[in-house]
Design an enzyme around this catalytic site. Structure first.
Site, PDB file in Angstrom:
ATOM      1  N   LYS A 160       4.667   3.011  14.217  1.00  0.00           N
ATOM      2  CA  LYS A 160       5.474   4.242  14.285  1.00  0.00           C
ATOM      3  C   LYS A 160       4.589   5.360  14.839  1.00  0.00           C
ATOM      4  CE  LYS A 160       8.162   7.405  11.378  1.00  0.00           C
ATOM      5  NZ  LYS A 160       9.169   7.508  10.325  1.00  0.00           N
ATOM      6  N   GLU A 197       1.847   4.216  10.731  1.00  0.00           N
ATOM      7  CA  GLU A 197       2.238   5.475  11.384  1.00  0.00           C
ATOM      8  C   GLU A 197       1.041   6.405  11.614  1.00  0.00           C
ATOM      9  OE1 GLU A 197       5.206   7.761   9.258  1.00  0.00           O
ATOM     10  OE2 GLU A 197       5.271   9.319  10.801  1.00  0.00           O
TER      11      GLU A 197
HETATM   12  P1  13P Z   1      10.052  13.142  11.729  1.00  0.00           P
HETATM   13  O1  13P Z   1      10.917  12.286  12.593  1.00  0.00           O
HETATM   14  O2  13P Z   1      10.723  14.356  11.183  1.00  0.00           O
HETATM   15  O3  13P Z   1       8.720  13.420  12.387  1.00  0.00           O
HETATM   16  O4  13P Z   1       9.752  12.292  10.427  1.00  0.00           O
HETATM   17  C1  13P Z   1       9.391  10.976  10.544  1.00  0.00           C
HETATM   18  C2  13P Z   1       8.501  10.614   9.447  1.00  0.00           C
HETATM   19  O5  13P Z   1       8.731   9.646   8.775  1.00  0.00           O
HETATM   20  C3  13P Z   1       7.305  11.433   9.213  1.00  0.00           C
HETATM   21  O6  13P Z   1       6.403  10.734   8.428  1.00  0.00           O
END
Ligand code: 13P
Length: 342
Positions: free
Chosen positions: A221, A179
């Protein structure tokens, strides 16, 4: 590492019509969410809130996996079943956030570097024994043109850590969610976001290759390519979808089975509309495009719950509804007019 097994888990997590519920807020972050509804954040209230979410009837129709926080994977529901077991019994895969948060990249720098590599292998063995089969690590990239952010140092050191994390996780036979989040706060334009997101993703995949990460056994992600929250020109849904897809086509190898977006602070409706538009626009994408939202899934439940037992049912209905809308968006079948019927 069993590549077949990793590929199977990664595919199951992003298979239409399902997506992932991110419920891995750290103790600090969940406190902020609870503050917004005037609920005290303590061990029991956090447990009760997570129970409400996970026990939403028929959640598995739309949700393939849930990302948990260290405290939560050790907690039980009111019947004394661990949350991880409850989820597994209900055909939802438990996952775990394994980064330990972000520190300043340099003294006096506003940029961040995500940590958590030390002892990661050992922690993974424990999480696996607790029922987790996938993990998450979030890197934070901030855009600020006046301060020349992001620096190459920030992008490259975060990409290195993301890749090293992914390698350790796969060596433990678990699926890493990678991510890299380009933060939407700020005055920057959507073009700035496009440029920084492309540069970040290119660096991330360069490092994943260097670390010999099996791309068929990860999920990406990312943020969507979007205008900064303070920018006067907010791009249309069509432009966000077009630029995001364009960026992904340029940077993401086709071996990656799925891309599960974060919501990043977008409104619930926009997060759904953007995903829907991308899936409507392109039917033959090399990856499954789905969601791994935190706020954009949980916000309606949180604001219905208010920490009160008598509100649990309406809070669960709100999570069910948001999950259903996002599920529809994985096939481009969401209709925003249905929002008004709630
Ligand atoms: P949000 O969808 O609120 O951005 O959170 C996703 C997430 O896992 C942040 O690390």
């Amino acid at each position: 590492m069993s590549t077949d097994k990793l590929n199977l888990i990664a595919k199951k997590l992003c298979e239409k019509p399902k997506g992932i519920l991110a419920a891995d807020e750290s103790t600090n972050t969940i406190k902020k969410r609870f503050d917004s509804i005037n609920v005290e954040s303590n061990f029991e209230m956090r447990r009760a809130y997570r129970e409400l979410l996970f026990k939403t009837p028929n959640l598995k129709n739309f949700i393939s996996g849930v990302i948990l926080f260290d405290e939560t994977i050790r907690q039980e529901d009111s019947d004394k079943t661990s949350f991880a077991k409850y989820l597994l019994d209900n055909d939802i895969i438990p996952g775990i956030k394994v980064d330990t948060g972000a520190i300043h990249l340099e003294k006096n720098s506003q940029e961040k570097l995500t940590e958590g590599l030390d002892g990661l292998g050992k922690r993974l063995e424990e999480y696996k024994s607790l029922g987790a089969s996938f993990t998450k690590w979030r890197a934070i990239i901030t855009i600020d043109n006046e301060s020349n952010m992001p620096s190459d140092y920030c992008i490259e050191s975060n990409s290195f850590n993301l890749a090293r994390y992914a390698k350790i996780v796969q060596d433990c036979d678990m699926v890493p969610i990678v991510e890299p989040e380009v933060i939407m706060d700020g005055e920057h334009s959507i073009e700035d976001c496009y440029e920084v997101t492309c540069k970040t993703l290119k660096n991330v995949f360069k490092q994943l290759e260097l670390h010999k990460v099996f791309l068929g056994g990860i999920l990406l992600k990312p943020n969507m390519v979007i205008s900064g929250t303070l920018n006067k020109n907010q791009a249309s849904v069509e432009t966000v979808a077009e630029l995001t897809l364009n960026c992904l086509h340029k940077c993401v190898p086709h071996d990656v089975p799925g891309i599960v977006f974060l919501s990043g602070g977008q409104s619930n409706e926009l997060a759904t509309e953007h995903l829907n538009e991308m899936n409507k626009k392109s039917k033959d994408l090399p990856w499954n495009l789905s969601f791994s939202y935190g706020r954009a899934l949980q916000q309606p439940s949180l604001s219905k719950w208010f920490g009160k037992d008598e509100n649990i049912q309406i809070a669960q209905e709100a999570l069910f509804q948001r999950s259903q809308f996002n599920s529809e968006a994985t096939s481009g079948k969401y209709n925003s007019e249905n929002e008004n019927k709630i």
